[in-house]
Design a protein around this motif. Structure first.
Motif, PDB file in Angstrom:
ATOM      1  N   LEU A 244       0.871  -6.388 -13.980  1.00 25.17           N
ATOM      2  CA  LEU A 244      -0.366  -7.023 -14.412  1.00 25.17           C
ATOM      3  C   LEU A 244      -1.471  -6.957 -13.364  1.00 25.17           C
ATOM      4  O   LEU A 244      -2.640  -7.156 -13.696  1.00 25.17           O
ATOM      5  CB  LEU A 244      -0.096  -8.486 -14.770  1.00 25.17           C
ATOM      6  CG  LEU A 244       0.923  -8.721 -15.892  1.00 25.17           C
ATOM      7  CD1 LEU A 244       1.043 -10.207 -16.169  1.00 25.17           C
ATOM      8  CD2 LEU A 244       0.529  -7.962 -17.145  1.00 25.17           C
ATOM      9  N   GLY A 245      -1.119  -6.735 -12.108  1.00 26.54           N
ATOM     10  CA  GLY A 245      -2.160  -6.642 -11.097  1.00 26.54           C
ATOM     11  C   GLY A 245      -1.753  -7.331  -9.807  1.00 26.54           C
ATOM     12  O   GLY A 245      -0.715  -7.986  -9.713  1.00 26.54           O
ATOM     13  N   ALA A 246      -2.611  -7.182  -8.791  1.00 20.41           N
ATOM     14  CA  ALA A 246      -2.331  -7.727  -7.472  1.00 20.41           C
ATOM     15  C   ALA A 246      -3.503  -8.565  -6.991  1.00 20.41           C
ATOM     16  O   ALA A 246      -4.661  -8.301  -7.330  1.00 20.41           O
ATOM     17  CB  ALA A 246      -2.064  -6.607  -6.478  1.00 20.41           C
ATOM     18  N   VAL A 247      -3.198  -9.588  -6.205  1.00 20.09           N
ATOM     19  CA  VAL A 247      -4.231 -10.421  -5.569  1.00 20.09           C
ATOM     20  C   VAL A 247      -4.128 -10.227  -4.062  1.00 20.09           C
ATOM     21  O   VAL A 247      -3.052 -10.404  -3.475  1.00 20.09           O
ATOM     22  CB  VAL A 247      -4.032 -11.909  -5.924  1.00 20.09           C
ATOM     23  CG1 VAL A 247      -4.977 -12.777  -5.104  1.00 20.09           C
ATOM     24  CG2 VAL A 247      -4.253 -12.142  -7.417  1.00 20.09           C
ATOM     25  N   ASP A 248      -5.253  -9.825  -3.452  1.00 22.01           N
ATOM     26  CA  ASP A 248      -5.315  -9.726  -1.996  1.00 22.01           C
ATOM     27  C   ASP A 248      -5.529 -11.133  -1.448  1.00 22.01           C
ATOM     28  O   ASP A 248      -6.583 -11.743  -1.681  1.00 22.01           O
ATOM     29  CB  ASP A 248      -6.465  -8.800  -1.586  1.00 22.01           C
ATOM     30  CG  ASP A 248      -6.493  -8.538  -0.075  1.00 22.01           C
ATOM     31  OD1 ASP A 248      -5.829  -9.303   0.679  1.00 22.01           O
ATOM     32  OD2 ASP A 248      -7.171  -7.586   0.348  1.00 22.01           O
TER      33      ASP A 248
ATOM     34  N   GLU B 263       1.808   2.700 -16.931  1.00 24.56           N
ATOM     35  CA  GLU B 263       2.121   2.495 -18.337  1.00 24.56           C
ATOM     36  C   GLU B 263       3.171   1.402 -18.499  1.00 24.56           C
ATOM     37  O   GLU B 263       4.189   1.398 -17.810  1.00 24.56           O
ATOM     38  CB  GLU B 263       2.648   3.799 -18.950  1.00 24.56           C
ATOM     39  CG  GLU B 263       1.597   4.871 -19.146  1.00 24.56           C
ATOM     40  CD  GLU B 263       0.533   4.428 -20.130  1.00 24.56           C
ATOM     41  OE1 GLU B 263       0.890   3.760 -21.129  1.00 24.56           O
ATOM     42  OE2 GLU B 263      -0.644   4.742 -19.900  1.00 24.56           O
ATOM     43  N   PRO B 264       2.941   0.450 -19.411  1.00 23.49           N
ATOM     44  CA  PRO B 264       4.005  -0.507 -19.730  1.00 23.49           C
ATOM     45  C   PRO B 264       5.231   0.240 -20.256  1.00 23.49           C
ATOM     46  O   PRO B 264       5.110   1.305 -20.862  1.00 23.49           O
ATOM     47  CB  PRO B 264       3.387  -1.383 -20.815  1.00 23.49           C
ATOM     48  CG  PRO B 264       1.914  -1.193 -20.668  1.00 23.49           C
ATOM     49  CD  PRO B 264       1.721   0.213 -20.192  1.00 23.49           C
TER      50      PRO B 264
ATOM     51  N   ASP C  51      -0.500   1.829  -9.209  1.00 25.44           N
ATOM     52  CA  ASP C  51      -1.186   1.499  -7.962  1.00 25.44           C
ATOM     53  C   ASP C  51      -1.007  -0.002  -7.786  1.00 25.44           C
ATOM     54  O   ASP C  51      -1.649  -0.808  -8.458  1.00 25.44           O
ATOM     55  CB  ASP C  51      -2.671   1.855  -8.053  1.00 25.44           C
ATOM     56  CG  ASP C  51      -3.453   1.380  -6.824  1.00 25.44           C
ATOM     57  OD1 ASP C  51      -2.808   0.862  -5.871  1.00 25.44           O
ATOM     58  OD2 ASP C  51      -4.687   1.500  -6.835  1.00 25.44           O
ATOM     59  N   PHE C  52      -0.114  -0.394  -6.867  1.00 27.46           N
ATOM     60  CA  PHE C  52       0.270  -1.798  -6.773  1.00 27.46           C
ATOM     61  C   PHE C  52      -0.711  -2.635  -5.952  1.00 27.46           C
ATOM     62  O   PHE C  52      -0.461  -3.819  -5.722  1.00 27.46           O
ATOM     63  CB  PHE C  52       1.697  -1.909  -6.210  1.00 27.46           C
ATOM     64  CG  PHE C  52       2.718  -1.358  -7.160  1.00 27.46           C
ATOM     65  CD1 PHE C  52       3.087  -2.061  -8.291  1.00 27.46           C
ATOM     66  CD2 PHE C  52       3.282  -0.102  -6.949  1.00 27.46           C
ATOM     67  CE1 PHE C  52       4.009  -1.548  -9.188  1.00 27.46           C
ATOM     68  CE2 PHE C  52       4.200   0.423  -7.838  1.00 27.46           C
ATOM     69  CZ  PHE C  52       4.573  -0.297  -8.967  1.00 27.46           C
ATOM     70  N   THR C  53      -1.827  -2.030  -5.548  1.00 24.49           N
ATOM     71  CA  THR C  53      -2.900  -2.820  -4.929  1.00 24.49           C
ATOM     72  C   THR C  53      -4.008  -3.131  -5.932  1.00 24.49           C
ATOM     73  O   THR C  53      -4.941  -3.871  -5.615  1.00 24.49           O
ATOM     74  CB  THR C  53      -3.513  -2.064  -3.737  1.00 24.49           C
ATOM     75  OG1 THR C  53      -4.119  -0.845  -4.214  1.00 24.49           O
ATOM     76  CG2 THR C  53      -2.451  -1.727  -2.694  1.00 24.49           C
TER      77      THR C  53
ATOM     78  N   GLN D 229       0.815  -1.216   0.000  1.00 19.93           N
ATOM     79  CA  GLN D 229       0.000   0.000   0.000  1.00 19.93           C
ATOM     80  C   GLN D 229       0.847   1.264   0.000  1.00 19.93           C
ATOM     81  O   GLN D 229       0.412   2.316  -0.465  1.00 19.93           O
ATOM     82  CB  GLN D 229      -0.937  -0.013   1.212  1.00 19.93           C
ATOM     83  CG  GLN D 229      -2.018  -1.084   1.122  1.00 19.93           C
ATOM     84  CD  GLN D 229      -2.654  -1.415   2.455  1.00 19.93           C
ATOM     85  OE1 GLN D 229      -2.301  -0.831   3.494  1.00 19.93           O
ATOM     86  NE2 GLN D 229      -3.592  -2.367   2.468  1.00 19.93           N
ATOM     87  N   ALA D 230       2.086   1.168   0.494  1.00 23.77           N
ATOM     88  CA  ALA D 230       2.967   2.338   0.525  1.00 23.77           C
ATOM     89  C   ALA D 230       3.803   2.474  -0.736  1.00 23.77           C
ATOM     90  O   ALA D 230       4.474   3.488  -0.936  1.00 23.77           O
ATOM     91  CB  ALA D 230       3.893   2.249   1.743  1.00 23.77           C
ATOM     92  N   MET D 231       3.764   1.491  -1.597  1.00 22.18           N
ATOM     93  CA  MET D 231       4.610   1.513  -2.803  1.00 22.18           C
ATOM     94  C   MET D 231       3.995   2.410  -3.875  1.00 22.18           C
ATOM     95  O   MET D 231       2.796   2.340  -4.141  1.00 22.18           O
ATOM     96  CB  MET D 231       4.793   0.093  -3.357  1.00 22.18           C
ATOM     97  CG  MET D 231       5.659  -0.803  -2.487  1.00 22.18           C
ATOM     98  SD  MET D 231       5.571  -2.572  -2.926  1.00 22.18           S
ATOM     99  CE  MET D 231       5.934  -2.520  -4.674  1.00 22.18           C
TER     100      MET D 231
END
Length: 803
Positions: A752-756, A738-739, A729-731, A706-708
Motif C-alpha cells: 500500500l505504500g511507505a511513510v518516511d 501488481e497486487p 518500489d518499497f520507498t 531502499q535496497a529492497m
C-alpha cells in the motif's frame, strides 16, 4: 488498494474467484458423499484395534530356531533366566517384558512356564527331582499397567511421570513345576495408551543373596510380548533398566531325559531339541545412525582349543547401568568361565564356539561377532554410519525393519545376557501395536491456529460448527499429553512451570490460556509476550499433534532452530523442548519455541519420510496407509469439473473487501518459519475471513528499504497457506507493484505504500485479503537477511486506508 479492488471486480478477477468457489463447493459436496475427508477429529478416537498374533500366542524367549513355528516350545531347553549371587554371572538383574493388547479386547491371557523355583512335581521344594531350575528359592512376578511402555514411575531424567498401577503379583510358590501357569486378566483403563491399545509391564525378580542357584522360565501371551529396550512407540527408546538373561537349561536328570530322548550312551547321546542356536528379532523403526548391542558373560574363548577373549577396543570398564553391580567386572581380556564355553562334557557342549550373527531386513548377513564377551563382563557391539562412533562395523545406512540376531554355539548351562537400543519382538509383527496413534509414519501436523481455533470453539465456546475436533478427541489428546509430559498437567504454573507428579490433563481453561496466550493481557497469567509463553504455546500444540495421531513419534526430522539444527525423532525433539522449559533455560527458550513451531508447520526437513496433509503433495503411500484406496480423493486430473461461471461482459462493481482493523496480533520478530521475516499471529478481534482484510506495518532502516526489490508474503488460514513474492518500489508513498492473488484464490496481497519517518526509517504497509471461510491465523512479511523491524510484543491494526 484501488488497484487490488479493481482487479477483483474485473471480468478476469470475478471469473477466477467464481470458478474457484464453485469448484470448491463441487469437490466438497462430492467428497462428502464419498467420505473422502472423514469426520471431525477422527484421529483422536481410534479404537486401538489390532489383529491377534498369527500363532495365537507371542512367546519369550520366542522362536527356538529361525523359521520354526512360534509354538512356545516347552521342551527345547531355551529359557529366560534369573541368577543369584552364588553364580559366576550377573546377579541382581531382573527380566522386564511388555504386553500390548488390542484396545477392543476385554481381556488377555498370560502364561508363565515353570515359574516355580526348584519344586518337584508334587509341589515340594526339591529342585533335583524337578525341572530346569538350579536349587530352590523365591521369584516374584509382578504385572503393572504401563500405558506409555516407558518403564517404572520415573522417566530417565528423574522426573516423575505418574505411578504405574500394580495389577497383579504372583510368587513362584504359587506356580507348578514344568507346566504353564495361565491366568486371564481383564483389561483396565489405567493401561490404555494414547493409541487406545492396552500396555502392561511384566517384571520377574529374585533376591541376589541366598544359596547357589538360578530360576529359568518362559512367558507367553495372547497379547504381544516384547523385551529389550524400553519401547515407547515406534520411535524413541530408553533403557528399561533390565537385561535379557537367557540360558539353555540342563539342571537335573529329568531335563537330561527331555533333552536327549534317544540317549544310548555317553558316546552316543542321540539328537537333542537344543542345538545351541537362538533367534531374536530386533525392530528398527526408522533410519538410524547407530545400532548398539551389548553382550554379557558369553564366556568366549575359555576352552583350551579356542582363542582367548580379547580386550574389546570400543568398550571401556563397566557400562553406565552396571556401575553399581558388584557382580560385573571391568571389561578386559576374558578369564575362564564356570562352566567354560565349549565345555569338555559333550552333554553340555554345543559347537561352534559362542558367537552371534546380525542379518538385515532383506535377509543379508551384515556382521558375525566371533569374539563376544568373556566371563562376567559386558562388551559393546556398534554398527554405525558415523565413523566417530568408533563402530565395529561402519555402514552407509541402517534402514528400518526387523533385524535377525542369531546366536550359535551357546552351551547348555551357560547363562548369557543381552541389552540393546532396540525392541526385541515377534518375527511376524515386530513389537506389536503402537503406544502413540500416529505410528504409521503419518505427518499431517496442524498449526497453532488450528489448535487455538478448536480449543476455543469446542472447549470454551461449546460450538460444533466450523470445527475439526470434538470434545471427545480433544479430551483424549489432552489426557494422552498429560500421561507423557510432566509439564502439561493440571495446576501448571504458566509463568514459572515445573514438573507435576499427578498426570491429570490440563483444564479446558489452562489449555486455552496457553494456546491463545490470553485473549487479552488480563486473561493471561504473567507476560504473554515472553519467549517462555511462546514456547509453551507452540509445544503444547506439538504435543497435541502427536497425541491425536497427526504426527508420528518416530519420524526423524531436521529442524532449523535457534542454537543449531536439531536432528532426531519428533519424540526426542519434544523431550528436549520440554527439558528447556522445565529448567527455565532462558538461553535456549527460543530453541524450545522453534522446535514446536517448526513441527506444527510441517517444516520437518527434506529427509523426513513423511506424507502431507494436503492432497496432491508429499508421498502418496502415506495416504494409502491411513485411508483405503477406494475412499481416497481422486487425482487432480480426475476431480469433478466445476461448471464455468456465467460472467457478463460488463461487471457491476461489487462491494469493497471488508475492513477488519483493530485486531491484536502477537509479533514474532524475527522468525525463520516459513522464511526469514516478521510474523503476526492473530490473538483477538474480528476474524479476517470471507473477503475481509487487514493491514500490517513494519518499520525498517531506510538503507534496507531502499535496497529492497521484492518481498515474500505469507498468509495462513486454518491449514490453508499461501506464499507469494511481490515486487515494488518499497520507498513509494503510494504503493506500487501488481497486487497478487494466491494460486488457490484464498488470499490476496498488495503493497500500500511507505511513510518516511524522518528518523532514518520507513514504515511499510501491506494489505492481506482472506477469501477463505477460515480466519487468518497469521501473516508473515519476509525480510532481507539480518534485517530486524522495530515492531515487537504485540501489534494492533489501526487503519483500513493506505498511507
Amino acid at each position: 488498494m484501488s488497484r487490488f479492488s479493481r482487479w477483483i471486480r474485473s471480468k478476469q478477477g470475478m471469473a477466477t474467484l467464481a470458478g474457484i468457489v464453485v469448484l470448491a463447493l463441487v469437490v466438497a459436496f462430492v467428497g462428502q458423499q464419498l467420505n473422502w475427508w472423514g469426520g471431525p477429529g477422527t484421529a483422536g478416537l481410534t479404537t486401538g484395534d489390532y489383529p491377534d498374533p498369527k500363532g495365537g500366542y507371542t512367546c519369550l524367549p520366542g522362536l527356538a530356531e529361525e523359521n520354526a513355528p512360534a509354538n512356545c516350545d516347552v521342551v527345547d531347553g531355551r529359557f529366560l533366566t534369573l541368577q543369584n549371587s552364588g553364580m559366576a554371572t550377573f546377579s541382581g538383574e531382573k527380566i522386564v517384558a511388555w504386553i500390548g493388547v488390542p484396545g477392543t479386547k476385554p481381556s488377555f491371557e498370560l502364561g508363565i512356564f515353570d515359574g516355580d523355583f526348584g519344586k518337584d512335581d508334587n509341589g515340594s521344594p526339591n529342585w533335583s527331582a524337578g525341572h530346569w531350575d538350579g536349587y530352590q528359592g523365591e521369584t516374584l512376578y509382578t504385572l503393572y499397567a504401563d500405558p506409555l511402555k516407558d518403564g517404572d514411575d520415573k522417566d530417565q531424567d528423574g522426573v516423575l511421570d505418574g505411578q504405574d498401577p500394580q495389577i497383579m503379583q504372583w510368587p513362584s510358590s504359587q506356580m507348578p513345576n514344568n507346566q504353564w501357569f495361565d491366568v486371564t486378566i481383564d483389561n483396565v483403563e489405567s493401561a490404555r495408551a494414547p493409541s487406545q491399545v492396552f500396555y502392561y509391564r511384566l517384571e520377574a525378580s529374585m533376591p541376589t543373596i541366598g544359596n547357589v542357584g538360578y530360576n529359568n522360565f518362559k512367558f507367553r501371551s495372547t497379547g504381544y510380548l516384547s523385551t529389550g529396550y524400553n519401547y515407547i512407540g515406534k520411535g524413541d527408546y530408553q533403557w528399561s533398566n533390565s537385561s535379557v538373561g537367557i540360558m539353555g537349561a540342563l539342571a537335573t536328570w529329568n531335563d537330561f531325559n527331555l533333552l536327549y530322548p534317544n540317549y544310548k550312551s555317553a558316546s552316543d547321546l542321540g539328537s537333542s531339541p537344543y542345538s545351541g542356536e537362538w533367534v531374536f528379532y530386533l525392530f528398527v523403526p526408522n533410519d538410524k545412525t547407530t545400532l548398539e548391542l551389548w553382550d554379557g558373560d558369553f564366556d568366549r574363548g575359555t576352552s583350551p582349543t579356542i582363542k582367548q577373549d580379547l580386550d574389546d577396543l570400543n568398550t571401556d570398564g563397566k557400562p553406565e547401568w552396571a556401575k553399581n553391580n558388584s557382580y560385573v567386572v571391568e571389561e578386559r581380556a576374558g578369564l575362564k568361565g564356570a562352566p567354560p564355553d565349549d565345555y569338555g562334557n559333550a552333554s553340555f557342549r554345543r559347537s561352534p564356539a559362542a558367537q552371534y550373527e546380525l542379518i538385515d531386513p532383506d535377509g543379508q548377513p551384515v556382521y558375525i561377532n566371533e569374539e563376544p564377551s568373556g566371563t562376567e563382563e559386558w562388551e559393546r557391539f556398534v554398527m554405525s554410519t558415523d565413523p566417530n562412533a568408533n563402530p565395529d562395523l561402519q555402514v552407509d545406512r541402517i534402514k528400518p525393519g526387523l533385524y535377525t540376531l542369531t546366536i550359535q554355539g551357546l552351551d547348555l548351562s551357560n547363562a548369557v545376557w543381552l541389552r540393546t537400543n532396540l525392541c526385541i519382538g515377534d518375527p511376524e509383527d515386530g513389537c506389536g501395536p503402537c503406544v502413540w496413534p500416529g505410528c504409521d509414519n503419518t505427518a499431517c501436523p496442524r498449526t497453532i491456529g488450528y489448535w487455538k481455533n478448536n480449543v476455543k470453539k469446542v472447549l470454551i465456546d461449546k460450538k460444533t460448527n466450523g470445527v475439526q475436533e470434538t470434545p471427545e478427541t480433544l479430551d483424549a489428546a489432552l489426557t494422552a499429553v498429560a500421561q507423557a509430559s510432566p509439564l502439561f498437567r493440571t495446576g501448571i504454573n504458566i509463568p514459572a512451570p515445573a514438573a507435576i507428579d499427578n498426570p491429570v490433563r490440563l483444564t479446558d481453561q489452562e489449555a486455552y490460556q496457553i494456546l491463545m496466550r490470553g485473549a487479552s493481557k488480563a486473561d493471561y497469567p504473567g507476560d504473554k509476550n515472553t519467549m517462555l509463553a511462546r514456547a509453551l504455546q507452540q509445544n503444547l500444540a506439538a504435543w497435541l499433534n502427536l497425541a491425536s495421531g497427526k504426527i508420528s513419534d518416530n519420524t526423524v526430522v531436521t529442524l532449523n532452530v535457534a542454537g543449531g539444527a536439531f536432528e532426531g525423532t519428533i519424540w526426542e525433539a519434544l523431550t528436549e523442548a520440554q527439558t528447556i522449559i522445565l529448567n527455565n533455560d532462558t538461553a535456549n527458550m527460543e530453541r524450545a519455541k522453534d522446535i514446536g513451531d517448526q513441527i506444527n508447520n510441517g517444516l520437518l526437513g527434506e529427509d523426513a519420510s513423511v506424507g502431507s496433509c494436503d492432497a496432491g503433495t508429499g508421498d502418496s503411500k502415506d495416504f494409502e496407509q491411513t485411508m483405503p484406496k477406494d475412499k481416497q480423493p481422486p487425482k487432480h486430473k480426475d476431480m469433478p469439473k466445476a461448471p464455468k461461471p456465467d460472467v457478463p461482459d460488463e461487471v457491476t462493481p461489487g462491494p469493497e473487501p471488508v475492513c477488519t482493523a483493530n485486531n491484536t496480533y502477537g509479533v514474532e520478530n524475527p522468525t525463520n518459519n516459513p522464511f526469514y521475516g516478521i510474523k503476526f499471529e492473530f490473538q483477538s478481534g474480528t476474524e479476517v475471513r470471507d473477503g475481509g482484510y487487514d493491514i500490517f506495518e513494519v518499520t525498517l532502516p531506510a538503507g534496507v528499504v531502499q535496497a529492497m526489490t521484492s518481498v515474500q508474503l505469507e498468509a495462513k488460514s486454518a491449514t490453508n497457506s499461501s506464499i507469494v513474492t511481490l515486487e515494488a518500489d518499497f520507498t513509494s508513498p503510494v504503493g506500487g507493484g501488481e497486487p497478487i492473488q494466491s494460486e488457490s484464490g484464498l488470499h490476496g496481497f498488495s503493497f500500500l505504500g511507505a511513510v518516511d519517518n524522518g528518523d532514518g526509517t520507513y514504515t511499510l504497509s501491506f494489505m492481506i485479503v482472506v477469501y477463505d471461510n477460515h480466519g487468518l491465523s497469521h501473516a508473515t512479511i519476509g525480510l532481507p537477511d539480518g534485517a530486524v523491524p522495530t515492531e515487537s510484543g504485540s501489534y494492533t491494526s489501526e487503519s483500513c486506508t493506505a498511507p
